[in-house]
Design a protein around this motif. Sequence first.
Motif, short mmCIF file in Angstrom:
data_model
loop_
_atom_site.label_atom_id
_atom_site.label_comp_id
_atom_site.label_asym_id
_atom_site.label_seq_id
_atom_site.Cartn_x
_atom_site.Cartn_y
_atom_site.Cartn_z
N LEU A 42 0.83 -1.21 0.00
CA LEU A 42 0.00 0.00 0.00
C LEU A 42 0.85 1.25 0.00
O LEU A 42 0.61 2.20 -0.76
N ASN A 43 1.85 1.27 0.86
CA ASN A 43 2.73 2.44 0.93
C ASN A 43 3.42 2.68 -0.40
O ASN A 43 3.53 3.83 -0.87
N GLY A 44 3.90 1.60 -1.01
CA GLY A 44 4.57 1.73 -2.29
C GLY A 44 3.65 2.20 -3.40
O GLY A 44 4.08 2.85 -4.35
N ALA A 45 2.36 1.86 -3.27
CA ALA A 45 1.38 2.25 -4.28
C ALA A 45 0.87 3.67 -4.08
O ALA A 45 0.11 4.18 -4.91
N GLY A 46 1.25 4.31 -2.97
CA GLY A 46 0.82 5.68 -2.71
C GLY A 46 -0.57 5.80 -2.13
O GLY A 46 -1.21 6.85 -2.24
N ILE A 47 -1.03 4.72 -1.49
CA ILE A 47 -2.36 4.71 -0.88
C ILE A 47 -2.23 4.88 0.62
O ILE A 47 -1.39 4.24 1.26
N THR A 48 -3.03 5.76 1.21
CA THR A 48 -2.98 6.04 2.64
C THR A 48 -3.79 5.00 3.42
O THR A 48 -4.99 4.82 3.15
N LEU A 49 -3.16 4.31 4.34
CA LEU A 49 -3.85 3.33 5.19
C LEU A 49 -4.35 4.01 6.46
O LEU A 49 -3.58 4.68 7.15
N VAL A 50 -5.63 3.82 6.76
CA VAL A 50 -6.21 4.31 8.01
C VAL A 50 -6.70 3.09 8.78
O VAL A 50 -7.62 2.39 8.35
N ARG A 51 -6.07 2.82 9.92
CA ARG A 51 -6.45 1.67 10.75
C ARG A 51 -7.69 2.02 11.58
O ARG A 51 -7.78 3.09 12.17
#
Length: 471
Positions: free
Chosen positions: A101-110
Amino acid sequence: MDEFDVVVLGGGPTGENLAERAHAGGLTVALVEAELVGGECSYWACMPSKALLRPGAARADAERVAGAREAVTGALDAAAVLRRRDSFASDWKDDGQVDWLNGAGITLVRGHGRLDGERRVVVDTPDGGHRVLTARHAVAVCTGTRAALPELPGLAEVRPWTSREATSSSTVPERLAVVGGGVVAVEMATAWRALGSEVTMLVRGQRLLPKIEPFAGELVADSLRESGVDVRFGASVTEVRRDGPVTLTLDGGETLTADEVLFATGRVPATADLGVESVGLDAGKPIEVDDTGMAVGVQGGWLYAAGDVTGRALLTHQGKYQGRIFGTVIADRAAGRELDLAPWGRSVATADERAVPQVVFTDPEVAAVGLSLEQAERQGRRVRAVDYDLGGVAGASLFADGYRGRARAVVDLDREILLGVTFVGAGVAELLHSATIAVVGEVPIARLWHAVPSYPTISEIWLRLLETFRG
């Protein structure tokens, strides 16, 4: 308050694919996940279940070939199988998925996200706080399904297995009762029997795999019984209790004792605590969408859904397919790009209705795509079923001594194209994509004659089906 172009609820394969395609289309994306990024398939379904099933299938394949058969001694090493299963479930850690996800530029919200009106998502974060996300263009619900459990006296106290426990158990139960006759039921009965459990299947209906061609369930039932599974049709559970072991009472008054009981009795959409009421939808129900993924009945064209939560096709690969298409649609609409809405166009999930492929990893395997004969006839189509004994193909007889299997093609007689294909037999999963291409491409039977199968392989079944059709 954080603002993104797109907010995706659910970090399983469907949500990941939708987020990636929306981001590739130039949009900023937040992905909200309450558990492990990678979702049900990665940790409690596809990957661990197939890891459990593969050793038994490999042993069975060897036992069906003279020379190899004599080399197979002893039972499966259950501890080694479970260790290998754990590795395919990444030991229930999602570090690799988060890195992607980080590499794809997507922000993860837990945290647990829920809708809170138009384009607004409230996330209950692990630290007990709240985070509000707003979407400029779209919110996409990709939360999947959860196991459906019947209302039975004593069920809560029994602590029954669902598909999650069945795929992640660290021990092999001596006795396992499986309630159900669908895909999860037959696969887990196969896996745990191969690992040494005494398995009893309690099937309320009169056939296994009721959504697939009838002969598929018949062949699987025969094989399960030959392996030692006690398959009982017309068996309904009326009560359960646990006092150490589990005691199940059946509708005729008979009782059955097991160490664990798996209820494989279906799935329900995970919308019960999602805040869908705030946008006029019904909690606990699927989110109906059109073929572009837009939610039906929600004003403004901002809410989308993909994957199992829509009820369209409850399969991981089909959810990923929807995610790819719907994520691109969101990006195209945001940029004002024209959509391709013709059947099989890049902006519509046509395969959901016409060409859903599925493999059941039992022994024998079941592989099917498109319409069954019953489904085609119910739609009023003029069709013919073409059947062939897979054991009569040279490649199959080389694959296994005494190979047993069957193939069926459902032919549209008006257009002379294939509407559906089903294979049952050892190793047939790898035949399925050729059938999928034939169905999706609506390849005329006259042209299929020129697709020459290599000899001697099981794929020669294609020639045999065409010969049978032509007569």
